[in-house]
Design a protein around this motif. Structure first.
Motif, PDB file in Angstrom:
ATOM      1  N   PRO A 113       0.856  -1.482  -0.101  1.00 27.97           N
ATOM      2  CA  PRO A 113      -0.048  -0.026  -0.158  1.00 27.97           C
ATOM      3  C   PRO A 113       0.764   1.235   0.207  1.00 27.97           C
ATOM      4  CG  PRO A 113       0.500  -0.867   1.370  1.00 27.97           C
ATOM      5  CD  PRO A 113       0.744  -1.837   1.674  1.00 27.97           C
ATOM      6  N   ILE A 114       0.144   2.191  -0.481  1.00 30.29           N
ATOM      7  CA  ILE A 114       1.067   3.917  -0.208  1.00 30.29           C
ATOM      8  C   ILE A 114       0.740   3.885   1.145  1.00 30.29           C
ATOM      9  CG2 ILE A 114       0.628   6.061  -0.612  1.00 30.29           C
ATOM     10  CD1 ILE A 114      -1.142   5.101  -3.347  1.00 30.29           C
ATOM     11  N   GLN A 115       2.490   5.239   1.586  1.00 25.42           N
ATOM     12  CA  GLN A 115       2.375   4.841   3.053  1.00 25.42           C
ATOM     13  C   GLN A 115       1.933   6.504   2.963  1.00 25.42           C
ATOM     14  OE1 GLN A 115       3.363   2.258   5.000  1.00 25.42           O
ATOM     15  NE2 GLN A 115       3.346   1.160   3.360  1.00 25.42           N
ATOM     16  N   GLY A 116       0.918   6.890   2.949  1.00 26.76           N
ATOM     17  CA  GLY A 116      -0.070   7.713   3.594  1.00 26.76           C
ATOM     18  C   GLY A 116       0.501   9.506   2.071  1.00 26.76           C
ATOM     19  N   GLY A 141      -7.466   5.066  -8.648  1.00 29.34           N
ATOM     20  CA  GLY A 141      -8.081   5.474  -7.747  1.00 29.34           C
ATOM     21  C   GLY A 141      -8.262   4.290  -6.589  1.00 29.34           C
ATOM     22  N   PHE A 142      -8.197   3.446  -6.861  1.00 36.79           N
ATOM     23  CA  PHE A 142      -8.740   1.782  -5.654  1.00 36.79           C
ATOM     24  C   PHE A 142      -7.727   1.620  -4.836  1.00 36.79           C
ATOM     25  CE2 PHE A 142     -12.903   1.889  -7.374  1.00 36.79           C
ATOM     26  CZ  PHE A 142     -13.410   1.520  -8.695  1.00 36.79           C
ATOM     27  N   CYS A 143      -6.312   1.826  -5.399  1.00 37.31           N
ATOM     28  CA  CYS A 143      -5.327   1.650  -4.788  1.00 37.31           C
ATOM     29  C   CYS A 143      -5.099   2.769  -3.750  1.00 37.31           C
ATOM     30  CB  CYS A 143      -3.917   1.526  -5.565  1.00 37.31           C
ATOM     31  SG  CYS A 143      -3.894   0.834  -7.515  1.00 37.31           S
ATOM     32  N   SER A 187      -6.607  -5.183   1.820  1.00 34.37           N
ATOM     33  CA  SER A 187      -8.163  -6.086   1.455  1.00 34.37           C
ATOM     34  C   SER A 187      -9.372  -5.550   1.693  1.00 34.37           C
ATOM     35  CB  SER A 187      -8.579  -7.206   2.893  1.00 34.37           C
ATOM     36  OG  SER A 187      -8.096  -5.970   4.216  1.00 34.37           O
ATOM     37  N   ASP A 188      -9.092  -4.104   0.488  1.00 26.28           N
ATOM     38  CA  ASP A 188     -10.516  -3.439   0.860  1.00 26.28           C
ATOM     39  C   ASP A 188     -11.526  -4.014  -0.444  1.00 26.28           C
ATOM     40  OD1 ASP A 188     -11.557  -0.790   0.065  1.00 26.28           O
ATOM     41  OD2 ASP A 188     -11.394  -0.943  -2.115  1.00 26.28           O
ATOM     42  N   PRO A 189     -12.488  -3.970  -0.564  1.00 24.62           N
ATOM     43  CA  PRO A 189     -13.191  -4.992  -1.487  1.00 24.62           C
ATOM     44  C   PRO A 189     -12.807  -4.784  -2.776  1.00 24.62           C
ATOM     45  CG  PRO A 189     -14.887  -4.336   0.492  1.00 24.62           C
ATOM     46  CD  PRO A 189     -13.618  -3.590   0.916  1.00 24.62           C
ATOM     47  N   LEU A 232     -11.164  -2.889  -3.882  1.00 31.84           N
ATOM     48  CA  LEU A 232      -9.075  -2.658  -4.980  1.00 31.84           C
ATOM     49  C   LEU A 232      -9.453  -4.665  -5.029  1.00 31.84           C
ATOM     50  CD1 LEU A 232      -6.562  -1.744  -5.271  1.00 31.84           C
ATOM     51  CD2 LEU A 232      -6.093  -2.893  -2.615  1.00 31.84           C
ATOM     52  N   GLN A 233      -9.847  -5.075  -4.146  1.00 29.43           N
ATOM     53  CA  GLN A 233      -9.857  -6.710  -4.522  1.00 29.43           C
ATOM     54  C   GLN A 233     -10.823  -7.312  -5.039  1.00 29.43           C
ATOM     55  OE1 GLN A 233      -8.640  -9.526  -1.956  1.00 29.43           O
ATOM     56  NE2 GLN A 233      -7.665  -7.910  -1.378  1.00 29.43           N
ATOM     57  N   ASN A 234     -12.295  -6.162  -5.087  1.00 24.46           N
ATOM     58  CA  ASN A 234     -12.235  -7.298  -6.922  1.00 24.46           C
ATOM     59  C   ASN A 234     -12.205  -6.552  -7.906  1.00 24.46           C
ATOM     60  OD1 ASN A 234     -14.931  -7.520  -7.820  1.00 24.46           O
ATOM     61  ND2 ASN A 234     -15.594  -6.068  -8.057  1.00 24.46           N
ATOM     62  N   ILE A 235     -11.498  -5.658  -8.420  1.00 22.53           N
ATOM     63  CA  ILE A 235     -10.769  -4.920  -9.350  1.00 22.53           C
ATOM     64  C   ILE A 235      -9.537  -5.714  -9.919  1.00 22.53           C
ATOM     65  CG2 ILE A 235      -9.743  -2.928  -8.827  1.00 22.53           C
ATOM     66  CD1 ILE A 235     -11.978  -2.470 -10.941  1.00 22.53           C
ATOM     67  N   THR A 236      -9.369  -6.145  -9.073  1.00 16.90           N
ATOM     68  CA  THR A 236      -7.552  -7.222  -9.590  1.00 16.90           C
ATOM     69  C   THR A 236      -7.895  -8.262  -9.805  1.00 16.90           C
ATOM     70  OG1 THR A 236      -6.913  -5.608  -7.492  1.00 16.90           O
ATOM     71  CG2 THR A 236      -5.889  -7.500  -7.419  1.00 16.90           C
ATOM     72  N   LEU A 237      -9.181  -9.334  -8.928  1.00 15.15           N
ATOM     73  CA  LEU A 237     -10.051 -10.699  -9.882  1.00 15.15           C
ATOM     74  C   LEU A 237     -10.575 -10.446 -10.962  1.00 15.15           C
ATOM     75  CD1 LEU A 237     -10.958 -13.265  -9.323  1.00 15.15           C
ATOM     76  CD2 LEU A 237     -12.669 -12.633  -7.987  1.00 15.15           C
ATOM     77  N   GLN A 238     -11.339  -9.078 -10.840  1.00 15.97           N
ATOM     78  CA  GLN A 238     -11.441  -8.656 -12.216  1.00 15.97           C
ATOM     79  C   GLN A 238     -10.697  -8.973 -13.377  1.00 15.97           C
ATOM     80  OE1 GLN A 238     -14.459 -10.046 -12.128  1.00 15.97           O
ATOM     81  NE2 GLN A 238     -14.563  -9.469 -10.226  1.00 15.97           N
ATOM     82  N   THR A 239      -9.767  -8.029 -12.992  1.00 12.70           N
ATOM     83  CA  THR A 239      -8.905  -7.607 -14.167  1.00 12.70           C
ATOM     84  C   THR A 239      -8.036  -9.219 -14.569  1.00 12.70           C
ATOM     85  OG1 THR A 239      -8.678  -5.559 -13.256  1.00 12.70           O
ATOM     86  CG2 THR A 239      -6.908  -6.534 -15.009  1.00 12.70           C
TER      87      THR A 239
END
Ligand code: UDX
Length: 485
Positions: free
Chosen positions: A175-178, A203-205, A211-213, A215-222
């Motif tokens: 993750p991005i550290q702030g 933006g989802f990153c 474990s953000d839903p 981010l998880q979803n867009i990664t899985l779909q792709t």
């Protein structure tokens, strides 16, 4: 003798189901693809097309645009609807996208079973073109033995960024550290050569918790796209070639058929037998009075401002954009959807006065006609992919204020790779708005215009006979027709 020959099995009539994720940007481009399929058919080609739209959007589409008249006179095209699971009066917004996604995932298989049933008034489908955001359609297709082609309605560069999220996580780059970390260059998106900082990732990153839903979803779909028969993209080789080659190492069969709006125009003359007039597929009623207002403005004197169908501005953001646009002293055409900022009767007096003097505010515009209008000098956009490629096609340079999803990646490529605009990115401040509009309209106009006109010409070549998009569309048609068995 021939009579002894076994009867050749009857060839299934090719029947393609086109299924977009039900938001404006996706419905718009996938309906354009449906129109393009119809325009490309030769007289003896016989193809059935079923466009699967959400009930909510179908009613709005029929109410707001002349979709019926453009399609009803084509005997082999039909609409089917699927409930998106939300009460009809609920506003569809970025906040319930995941709920709609999960509702469609629950219903898709049954809808497909219905279409496959012999009782259906059309022959069963032989192929599915599904929105690349809904990879569950690959599983549904497999259950019924149907090949699935994914249509991802975003840019190739953003698709590739999504595809590389697992690598970014593995390399510890996410993750991005702030906030202090936002300008760090990421290296795990091959082919971007140091172009992308953390703030340019999708933006989802921008989540601390991986474990953000969403981010998880867009990664899985792709990641599931590699299982599809092919990947359709609304882009062209001359614009995104290097990134497309990176993707081809994972998804070999790519059909770049864009820009779709330009491609439709280039096919129209050949479509004498199907009087389909190219028009928009808006889910909102278009206010065409803005075109009459534009007719009275000098050439390239107007800044067009629109943030797409999902972005919702905070009141402070609306105020900063309002003051920035007013202080820039340029004429402006501003699209303010009723749901985009609460009730926009809170526009302050200064903007109201400027609007009377040199502006026009509408709730929804015929955007492609606006961008093609000679009075338009620049586009202040949220960098949604349809808006971006429509602006490039029209040769209109942009100032980009990305809101979410793929828009952060698009705005970075617009400014740093394709040089057809300026990236405001995370700054929403009246001084920055004023300065960047002035750069767009005067200071940097010549360089930006030269670049965007060159890209517009390459787009035109891509969709002309023998162009990369023209040939890919022919190949897609052949493959769809051959799937009829
Ligand atoms: C969504 C996502 O937000 C976007 O990032 C993704 O690339 C596609 O799906 P949206 O936000 O609606 O799309 O933006 P965009 O992709 O630009 O699509 C908006 C569409 O609405 C465009 O085709 C545009 O021509 C049309 N439009 C917009 C109008 O017809 N009238 C308007 O006033 C504004």
């Amino acid at each position: 003798s021939p009579s002894l020959q076994p009867e050749a099995p009857a060839r299934a009539l090719p029947h393609v189901v086109i299924f977009p994720f039900p938001i404006q940007g996706h419905v718009n481009s996938m309906l354009k693809l449906a129109e393009l399929l119809i325009l490309c058919l030769q007289r003896d080609d016989d193809l059935r097309i079923t466009f699967l739209n959400s009930e909510h959007n179908h009613n709005r589409l029929l109410h707001c645009s002349d979709v019926t008249s453009r399609f009803s006179n084509h005997p082999t095209f039909r609409f089917k609807t699927i409930p998106d699971g939300l009460p009809s009066e609920t506003a569809r917004s970025k906040d319930n996208l995941l709920e709609v996604f999960n509702n469609l995932k629950l219903r898709a298989r049954d809808v497909l079973a219905e279409l496959m049933a012999p009782s259906d008034d059309q022959p069963p489908p032989t192929c599915i073109i599904a929105d690349g955001f809904m990879s569950f359609m690959i599983d549904a297709g497999e259950e019924f033995g149907l090949p699935v082609v994914m249509f991802r309605t975003i840019s190739a560069c953003c698709f590739w960024a999504y595809f590389c999220i697992p690598r970014l996580i593995e390399a510890g780059e996410l993750p991005i550290q702030g906030n202090q970390d936002m300008d760090r260059i990421v290296t795990s998106v091959p082919g971007t050569d140091g172009l992308l900082r953390c703030r340019d990732l999708p933006g989802f990153c921008r989540v601390a918790d991986l474990s953000d839903p969403q981010l998880q979803n867009i990664t899985l779909q792709t990641s599931q796209t590699t299982r599809a028969q092919g990947l359709i993209l609304n882009t062209f080789e001359a614009l995104e070639g290097p990134i497309l080659n990176q993707i081809r190492a994972h998804c070999a069969n790519i059909y770049t058929v864009g820009p779709l709006n330009a491609h439709l125009k280039s096919r129209l003359p050949a479509a004498s037998q199907f009087p389909i007039r190219q028009s928009s597929n808006s889910l909102w009623e278009e206010d065409r009075s803005c075109l009459i207002w534009l007719d009275k403005q000098p050439v390239r004197s107007v800044v067009y401002v629109s943030f797409g169908s999902l972005a919702v501005l905070e009141r402070e953001e609306l105020t900063e954009f309002g003051h920035g646009i007013v202080n820039s002293n340029y004429r402006f055409l501003w699209v303010l959807r009723p749901d985009s900022v609460g009730s926009h009767d809170h526009i302050d007096a200064e903007l109201q006065a400027a609007t009377e003097e040199r502006g026009c505010i509408v709730e929804w515009a015929p955007q492609e006609e606006v961008l093609a209008h000679p009075a338009i000098g620049g586009f202040l956009t949220h960098s949604g992919w349809n808006s971006t490629i429509e602006s490039i096609t029209a040769g209109v340079p942009m100032v980009c204020w990305p809101y979410f999803a793929d828009q952060q990646v698009n705005s970075r490529f617009v400014s740093e790779a394709w040089k057809v605009g300026l990236d405001m990115k995370d700054r929403c401040d009246r001084t920055v708005v004023k300065t960047m509009i002035n750069d767009l309209m005067v200071e940097k106009r010549d360089d930006l215009s030269r670049s965007v006109f060159a890209k517009a010409n390459q787009a035109k070549e891509a969709v002309s006979v023998g162009g990369s998009s023209w040939d890919n569309m022919n190949r897609l048609i052949e493959n769809i027709l051959s799937m009829g068995g």
